[in-house]
Design a protein around this motif. Structure first.
Motif, PDB file in Angstrom:
ATOM      1  N   PHE A 311      63.334 -93.351 -48.059  1.00 47.86           N
ATOM      2  CA  PHE A 311      62.728 -93.495 -49.383  1.00 47.86           C
ATOM      3  C   PHE A 311      62.276 -92.134 -49.914  1.00 47.86           C
ATOM      4  N   LEU A 312      61.716 -91.297 -49.049  1.00 47.44           N
ATOM      5  CA  LEU A 312      61.297 -89.960 -49.472  1.00 47.44           C
ATOM      6  C   LEU A 312      62.491 -89.124 -49.921  1.00 47.44           C
ATOM      7  N   PHE A 313      63.605 -89.242 -49.206  1.00 46.36           N
ATOM      8  CA  PHE A 313      64.810 -88.520 -49.627  1.00 46.36           C
ATOM      9  C   PHE A 313      65.289 -89.042 -50.983  1.00 46.36           C
ATOM     10  N   GLY A 314      65.158 -90.340 -51.210  1.00 44.32           N
ATOM     11  CA  GLY A 314      65.523 -90.891 -52.514  1.00 44.32           C
ATOM     12  C   GLY A 314      64.654 -90.336 -53.629  1.00 44.32           C
ATOM     13  N   LEU A 315      63.344 -90.227 -53.370  1.00 44.36           N
ATOM     14  CA  LEU A 315      62.451 -89.626 -54.368  1.00 44.36           C
ATOM     15  C   LEU A 315      62.816 -88.171 -54.625  1.00 44.36           C
ATOM     16  N   LEU A 316      63.115 -87.433 -53.557  1.00 45.88           N
ATOM     17  CA  LEU A 316      63.477 -86.024 -53.713  1.00 45.88           C
ATOM     18  C   LEU A 316      64.766 -85.882 -54.499  1.00 45.88           C
ATOM     19  N   ARG A 317      65.746 -86.702 -54.188  1.00 44.48           N
ATOM     20  CA  ARG A 317      67.025 -86.636 -54.894  1.00 44.48           C
ATOM     21  C   ARG A 317      66.832 -86.967 -56.381  1.00 44.48           C
ATOM     22  N   THR A 318      66.022 -87.990 -56.665  1.00 47.03           N
ATOM     23  CA  THR A 318      65.766 -88.365 -58.056  1.00 47.03           C
ATOM     24  C   THR A 318      65.003 -87.265 -58.783  1.00 47.03           C
ATOM     25  N   ALA A 319      64.051 -86.632 -58.088  1.00 44.68           N
ATOM     26  CA  ALA A 319      63.288 -85.543 -58.707  1.00 44.68           C
ATOM     27  C   ALA A 319      64.200 -84.382 -59.090  1.00 44.68           C
ATOM     28  N   MET A 320      65.188 -84.089 -58.254  1.00 44.93           N
ATOM     29  CA  MET A 320      66.123 -83.009 -58.576  1.00 44.93           C
ATOM     30  C   MET A 320      67.001 -83.378 -59.772  1.00 44.93           C
ATOM     31  N   ILE A 321      67.423 -84.629 -59.834  1.00 50.18           N
ATOM     32  CA  ILE A 321      68.278 -85.055 -60.949  1.00 50.18           C
ATOM     33  C   ILE A 321      67.507 -85.015 -62.263  1.00 50.18           C
ATOM     34  N   LEU A 322      66.242 -85.463 -62.241  1.00 53.13           N
ATOM     35  CA  LEU A 322      65.431 -85.531 -63.459  1.00 53.13           C
ATOM     36  C   LEU A 322      64.765 -84.202 -63.799  1.00 53.13           C
ATOM     37  N   ARG A 323      64.999 -83.160 -62.999  1.00 51.92           N
ATOM     38  CA  ARG A 323      64.389 -81.847 -63.220  1.00 51.92           C
ATOM     39  C   ARG A 323      62.863 -81.952 -63.230  1.00 51.92           C
ATOM     40  N   ALA A 324      62.319 -82.587 -62.204  1.00 52.91           N
ATOM     41  CA  ALA A 324      60.868 -82.709 -62.097  1.00 52.91           C
ATOM     42  C   ALA A 324      60.259 -81.328 -61.845  1.00 52.91           C
ATOM     43  N   SER A 325      58.939 -81.272 -61.900  1.00 57.87           N
ATOM     44  CA  SER A 325      58.248 -79.990 -61.728  1.00 57.87           C
ATOM     45  C   SER A 325      58.485 -79.446 -60.327  1.00 57.87           C
ATOM     46  N   PRO A 326      58.486 -78.105 -60.171  1.00 62.27           N
ATOM     47  CA  PRO A 326      58.692 -77.522 -58.835  1.00 62.27           C
ATOM     48  C   PRO A 326      57.664 -77.990 -57.814  1.00 62.27           C
ATOM     49  N   SER A 327      56.419 -78.188 -58.238  1.00 59.34           N
ATOM     50  CA  SER A 327      55.396 -78.660 -57.296  1.00 59.34           C
ATOM     51  C   SER A 327      55.705 -80.059 -56.801  1.00 59.34           C
ATOM     52  N   CYS A 328      56.233 -80.907 -57.673  1.00 53.07           N
ATOM     53  CA  CYS A 328      56.606 -82.272 -57.275  1.00 53.07           C
ATOM     54  C   CYS A 328      57.718 -82.229 -56.234  1.00 53.07           C
TER      55      CYS A 328
END
Length: 636
Positions: A311-328
């Motif tokens: 699940f954490l890898f899924g969040l990380l992958r989604t954060a990269m796709i959505l261009r989330a903040s670097p801290s996130c």
């Protein structure tokens, strides 16, 4: 859904287009404008219940008009809520429910419908219903929060939101089996105060099924993000366990982040069916998903093992796709690093979502995750250098985790090695990030290096040697040594090292076999007097001993051949050494970089006995050595 009935008169209101009329037989003497709707009513029922209406009617009457007109642009809930307020003022029958009580309470406050203007006025009635019905009931508290997004400012001023959230938090943080409200609220059988199931109001004596602690996850996920955040904050303040909060956050994220469900298996079909009403609507926008993802990062406790690594890898992958903040993104990498030993190779294979597309997979991200894992391992006092004895790890118990990570990274290196865009320094940095003591054997690392050399044939000889220095030839198994000795992609110096240590491994294996043979012979002589009753067993032992001796004879022949070939190689190398001004074997050893350590790779006896192609390996090395001698200059 619970309700409270108010009023006793029949409905006398009729709608005609954008206007409401009260058909009491008396002509209307006031028009109230609420938005685009007009209400043709009478002054007395309104001013007798509302302080605001009393003042507005008095002001309008001073102008001398027989039929006054009043505008209420800011009434909470708009025309729909004022319709219910007007019916209450006329004493017409209406129902207070969890869906409309917040609107009516806010409108009553806005219109000053206090007890000063009539006993049992609307403020008192709505407060009674809120306190005695809504706040005592899980579903009604939830429904009240879901229905007043457009009047949330007024609800906050009246502390309705706070009271509803605290009611939900109290119920969610209490053992549901003590009170049974999840069963009652989810449409299950009614229960008596003692907890037994009721049928037509009669206790059956049957006990309801126990409910798990995650019973409230789905209900809480129907709240908007601002209200859900407030609910989680209140629950944390009440001391609810972190794993329960993390489970709710996981459920909420999976519901509103479509990217997390792309890798869900068939086992999640039930949960997806439960979320069908939400999924059938329009998915959240990318901006809303990005905002939710960053809020999940802020709410999710940073603690190992609270949520699955996948699940954490899924969040990380989604954060990269959505261009989330670097801290996130960094926080998700740290969480994964804390439990990297629970990851799989599939998890690590994250595509590179950057515009540059330097590599197929995001190797830099995996590098950072490994660094977080090693930093956390040092903080917790986990791994420490240890020894490897016959393939068994000797050291701290937590060393198992770092060994798992080392095997995982070796597998990852083998997967990304065929990428022609993967630069040598990046490959070396990731391979070298794993401590040497974390690898009992270097077979996995050798496999990754071999694949990289095969996919990058343009590497220079110096680059090849630099890459091969990552592995320790002494930590290669006999099978890996056999493959490496015949591998033409490896530099000559590495092949010579492999052959040298392979011979040492064979010597160690033969010594172990002799020890076993001596023990068997001693046991046979000691027990020879008891052959009467155990004749069949000793016959089998003797047969096995003979087979073992045959195997050792073959091994002796193999070692003799290797020693002879090694002697020939030594003579050839000494000739080269004389030309260069050196005639000692020690200098040659230094030239080829031999490093002799006390521990040797473990080798199984069966694999040793099957090595029949050693002569061929030596011949190949000699051929490569001859080519090297022809191409070398006298100055070396």
């Amino acid at each position: 859904m619970a309700c409270m009935k108010l009023g006793s008169k029949t409905d006398a209101f009729q709608r005609q287009g954008q206007a409401w009329f009260c058909t009491t037989g008396l002509p209307s003497d006031i028009v109230v404008e609420v938005g685009e709707m007009s209400f043709h009513l009478h002054k007395f029922p309104l001013l007798s219940r509302s302080g605001v209406m009393e003042r507005l009617i008095a002001e309008a009457s001073e102008e001398g008009e027989e039929k006054c007109s009043i505008c209420l642009p800011d009434i909470p809930g708009g025309a729909k809520t004022f319709e219910l307020v007007a019916k209450f003022c006329y004493g017409v029958k209406l129902e207070l429910t969890a869906s409309n009580v917040v609107y009516l309470r806010s409108a009553a406050e806005h219109l000053e419908m206090t007890e000063e203007y009539g006993e049992g006025n609307l403020i008192m009635q709505t407060e009674t219903f809120l306190n005695q019905v809504v706040l005592r009931n899980w579903k009604d508290s939830l429904r009240a929060l879901q229905t007043y997004d457009d009047v949330i400012y007024h609800a906050d001023e009246l502390h309705i939101t706070k009271r509803c959230i605290e009611s939900l938090a109290m119920k969610a943080s209490t053992d549901p089996n003590l009170f049974g409200w999840p069963i009652v609220e989810h449409g299950g059988p009614m229960q008596s105060p003692g907890g037994s199931v009721l049928w037509n109001g009669i206790s059956t004596g049957a006990r309801p099924k126990h409910t798990s602690l995650d019973w409230w996850y789905e209900d809480a996920s129907t709240l908007s993000l601002p209200l859900y955040k407030r609910l989680i904050a209140v629950m944390e303040s009440r001391g609810i366990r972190q794993e329960i909060i993390a489970g709710s956050l996981t459920f909420y994220a999976k519901k509103y982040l479509p990217g997390l469900n792309r890798r869900q298996g068939a086992n999640d079909s039930n949960s997806s069916a439960r979320l069908a009403p939400v999924a059938s609507g329009a998915p959240p926008s990318e901006e809303d998903q990005k905002l939710l993802l960053e809020e999940i990062d802020r709410l999710l406790p940073i603690q190992k093992g609270l949520v699955p690594t996948k699940f954490l890898f899924g969040l990380l992958r989604t954060a990269m796709i959505l261009r989330a903040s670097p801290s996130c993104i960094s926080n998700f990498e740290k969480r994964i690093g804390m439990q990297l030993d629970q990851a799989t190779l599939e998890d690590l294979l994250m595509p590179n979502f950057s515009y540059s597309m330097e590599t197929l997979y995001n190797v830099d991200c995996v590098q950072r995750i490994v660094e977080h894992f090693l930093a956390m391992d040092q903080i917790t006092g986990g791994a420490s250098p240890c020894s490897v004895d016959d393939g068994q790890i000797i050291g701290s118990p937590s060393l198992t985790a770092i060994t798992i990570v080392a095997k995982l990274i070796d597998g990852y290196l083998a997967e990304v090695a065929p990428d022609i865009n993967l630069k040598l320094p990046k490959f070396q940095a990731l391979a070298a990030s794993v401590p040497d003591y974390a690898r009992p054997l270097d077979d996995g690392l050798y496999r990754a290096i071999d694949i990289y050399l095969k996919s990058h044939p343009w590497l220079s000889e110096s680059d090849r040697e630099q890459l091969c220095r990552l592995m320790d030839c002494q930590k290669l198994s006999l099978e890996a040594c056999t493959h490496a000795a015949q591998n033409e992609r490896l530099p000559l110096r590495i092949v010579v090292q492999v052959l040298f240590f392979e011979q040492l491994q064979l010597r160690t294996s033969i010594a172990g076999c002799f020890l076993v043979s001596d023990n068997l012979d001693g046991s046979r002589q000691l027990r020879s007097g008891f052959a009467g009753s155990t004749e069949g067993g000793w016959t089998s032992a003797v047969r096995e001993n003979q087979v073992l001796k045959v195997g050792m004879d073959n091994m002796r022949m193999r070692v003799s051949e290797l020693e002879k070939e090694c002697s020939n190689m030594r003579q050839e190398i000494e000739k080269i050494g004389r030309v260069k001004g050196s005639s000692t074997w020690g200098n040659v050893s230094k030239k080829f970089g031999f490093k002799l350590k006390s521990q040797m790779c473990s080798a199984q006896e069966g694999s040793v006995s099957n090595q029949n192609n050693g002569g061929g390996k030596i011949e190949k090395v000699k051929d490569r050595q001859g080519k090297h001698k022809k191409n070398s200059s006298p100055d070396g």
